[in-house]
Design a protein around this motif. Structure first.
Motif: not given
Length: 117
Positions: A23-32
């Protein structure tokens, strides 16, 4: 390739594990939106309000490289996939249709070694 879904991070994390990507480094749970980077291709998961309603018009076919088709099916089932249709034959031919954690269908084919053997 872009895939609409109910939970971009959750589905992206599932497919990252399936494909051996991340998963991309900047992506987090809840991201659209979540980017899954794999060797050869990237997948973008986008959260949409509409649920999946019918069979996919396009789907991924997976061909394992370092394990058999059946070993790959078992690995994917352990990750949370479900078996939709079993087209494997006693002579070793065929494929299995699975669904990911949001119900999107995909197929698992025989490995290259199984095809050559």
């Amino acid at each position: 390739m872009t895939i609409d879904c109910a939970d971009a991070y959750r589905l992206g994390a599932f497919w990252a594990e399936v494909l051996g990507g991340s998963v991309g480094d900047e992506d987090e749970p809840g991201d659209p939106e979540v980017l899954v980077e794999t060797q050869g291709t990237n997948l973008l998961f986008i959260t949409v309000p509409e649920p999946k309603a019918v069979k996919n018009r396009i789907h991924l076919d997976l061909q394992p490289q370092d394990r058999t088709r059946d070993e790959e099916v078992e690995r994917l089932l352990a990750l949370g996939a479900t078996l939709v249709a079993d087209h494997r034959r006693a002579d070793g031919l065929g494929w299995a249709t699975l669904a990911d954690i949001e119900g999107n269908e995909f197929c698992v084919e025989r490995s290259a070694i199984e095809r050559a053997g």
